[in-house]
Design a protein around this motif. Structure first.
Motif, PDB file in Angstrom:
ATOM      1  N   SER A   7     -71.314 -85.271 -40.172  1.00  0.00           N
ATOM      2  CA  SER A   7     -70.012 -85.274 -39.520  1.00  0.00           C
ATOM      3  C   SER A   7     -68.982 -85.803 -40.514  1.00  0.00           C
ATOM      4  O   SER A   7     -69.309 -86.598 -41.393  1.00  0.00           O
ATOM      5  N   ALA A   8     -67.737 -85.385 -40.358  1.00  0.00           N
ATOM      6  CA  ALA A   8     -66.682 -85.802 -41.283  1.00  0.00           C
ATOM      7  C   ALA A   8     -66.209 -87.222 -40.969  1.00  0.00           C
ATOM      8  O   ALA A   8     -66.242 -87.666 -39.825  1.00  0.00           O
ATOM      9  N   TYR A   9     -65.757 -87.911 -41.992  1.00  0.00           N
ATOM     10  CA  TYR A   9     -65.160 -89.237 -41.824  1.00  0.00           C
ATOM     11  C   TYR A   9     -63.681 -89.069 -41.510  1.00  0.00           C
ATOM     12  O   TYR A   9     -62.996 -88.243 -42.090  1.00  0.00           O
ATOM     13  N   CYS A  10     -63.169 -89.880 -40.566  1.00  0.00           N
ATOM     14  CA  CYS A  10     -61.745 -89.787 -40.235  1.00  0.00           C
ATOM     15  C   CYS A  10     -60.977 -91.067 -40.556  1.00  0.00           C
ATOM     16  O   CYS A  10     -59.751 -91.050 -40.574  1.00  0.00           O
ATOM     17  N   ASP A  11     -61.673 -92.189 -40.832  1.00  0.00           N
ATOM     18  CA  ASP A  11     -60.987 -93.412 -41.242  1.00  0.00           C
ATOM     19  C   ASP A  11     -62.010 -94.369 -41.847  1.00  0.00           C
ATOM     20  O   ASP A  11     -63.193 -94.358 -41.453  1.00  0.00           O
ATOM     21  N   ILE A  12     -61.560 -95.174 -42.783  1.00  0.00           N
ATOM     22  CA  ILE A  12     -62.421 -96.197 -43.379  1.00  0.00           C
ATOM     23  C   ILE A  12     -61.613 -97.475 -43.568  1.00  0.00           C
ATOM     24  O   ILE A  12     -60.391 -97.440 -43.660  1.00  0.00           O
ATOM     25  N   ILE A  13     -62.339 -98.612 -43.596  1.00  0.00           N
ATOM     26  CA  ILE A  13     -61.693 -99.896 -43.833  1.00  0.00           C
ATOM     27  C   ILE A  13     -62.726-100.852 -44.422  1.00  0.00           C
ATOM     28  O   ILE A  13     -63.916-100.780 -44.084  1.00  0.00           O
ATOM     29  N   CYS A  14     -62.281-101.740 -45.307  1.00  0.00           N
ATOM     30  CA  CYS A  14     -63.130-102.831 -45.783  1.00  0.00           C
ATOM     31  C   CYS A  14     -62.906-104.017 -44.866  1.00  0.00           C
ATOM     32  O   CYS A  14     -61.756-104.401 -44.597  1.00  0.00           O
ATOM     33  N   TYR A  15     -63.999-104.571 -44.365  1.00  0.00           N
ATOM     34  CA  TYR A  15     -63.912-105.680 -43.425  1.00  0.00           C
ATOM     35  C   TYR A  15     -65.100-106.590 -43.672  1.00  0.00           C
ATOM     36  O   TYR A  15     -66.257-106.144 -43.639  1.00  0.00           O
ATOM     37  N   GLU A  16     -64.824-107.882 -43.922  1.00  0.00           N
ATOM     38  CA  GLU A  16     -65.861-108.881 -44.188  1.00  0.00           C
ATOM     39  C   GLU A  16     -66.866-108.386 -45.223  1.00  0.00           C
ATOM     40  O   GLU A  16     -68.075-108.394 -44.990  1.00  0.00           O
ATOM     41  N   THR A  17     -66.377-107.951 -46.340  1.00  0.00           N
ATOM     42  CA  THR A  17     -67.142-107.500 -47.519  1.00  0.00           C
ATOM     43  C   THR A  17     -68.002-106.261 -47.268  1.00  0.00           C
ATOM     44  O   THR A  17     -68.870-105.937 -48.058  1.00  0.00           O
TER      45      THR A  17
END
Length: 193
Positions: A7-17
């Motif tokens: 499935s395609a990715y629609c958002d990413i974020i770095c959170y707590e390493t």
């Protein structure tokens, strides 16, 4: 299982390493790059509430959703945006065939954001719980950038400020531009455009 083609990715974020990757099939993958693995270390399902603030269900044939990940005051939030695919001049989501000439002129892309739901990650249970208040904060969407800022001058409003990020439809007619902008009040479900 091939995680890259599923499935395609629609958002990413770095959170707590760690890297949290939201996929368009409703899963959130957690990647820990300190570990010697090429696969996610955790996969969570996201099952959103699909009712509006009046208790009515958003009809899936008239609405689409867009989800975003954002960090807020140490918490990881998942924001689910409900968009009426075709909205008439009275503000109701309708079938495209139900739009009259007064609804489509001069509109080219009559979609409109009708609401948001916000969820907070409860990592100890590996689940998402619905958030009813942003506390002393406000969420801003500007173009395709999402930022979360401490609330200073907007007390008591509990707002999500948003701009149009439906680039595919906006690019169909570049003269039209983004029209889906406004302020959504998370407390009572009201919008101002």
């Amino acid at each position: 299982m091939n995680y890259l083609t599923e499935s395609a990715y629609c958002d990413i974020i770095c959170y707590e390493t760690q890297l949290f990757a939201l996929k368009d099939n409703g899963t959130v993958e957690v990647w820990d790059f300190d570990l010697p693995t090429l696969f996610p270390t955790n996969i969570m399902s996201f099952r959103p509430v699909i009712i509006d603030f009046d208790g009515n269900e958003f009809p899936r044939d008239k609405f689409s959703t867009q989800c975003y990940l954002v960090e807020s005051m140490g918490d990881l939030l998942l924001v689910n945006r409900f968009i009426g695919n075709f909205v008439n001049s009275e503000g109701f989501a309708v079938d495209e065939s139900d739009l009259g000439i007064e609804d489509t002129q001069p509109l080219v892309c009559p979609y409109r954001t009708k609401g948001f739901h916000v969820y907070k990650l409860v990592s100890i249970r590996n689940t998402w719980e619905i958030v009813e208040s942003l506390g002393n904060a406000v969420i801003f969407w500007v173009k395709i950038t999402l930022c979360h800022c401490p609330l200073r001058i907007f007390k008591g409003v509990n707002p999500i400020y948003y701009t149009d990020d439906n680039w595919d439809q906006m690019n169909e007619d570049y003269l039209y531009g983004g029209h889906d902008c406004g302020v959504f009040n998370l407390t009572d479900g009201s919008s101002k455009t």
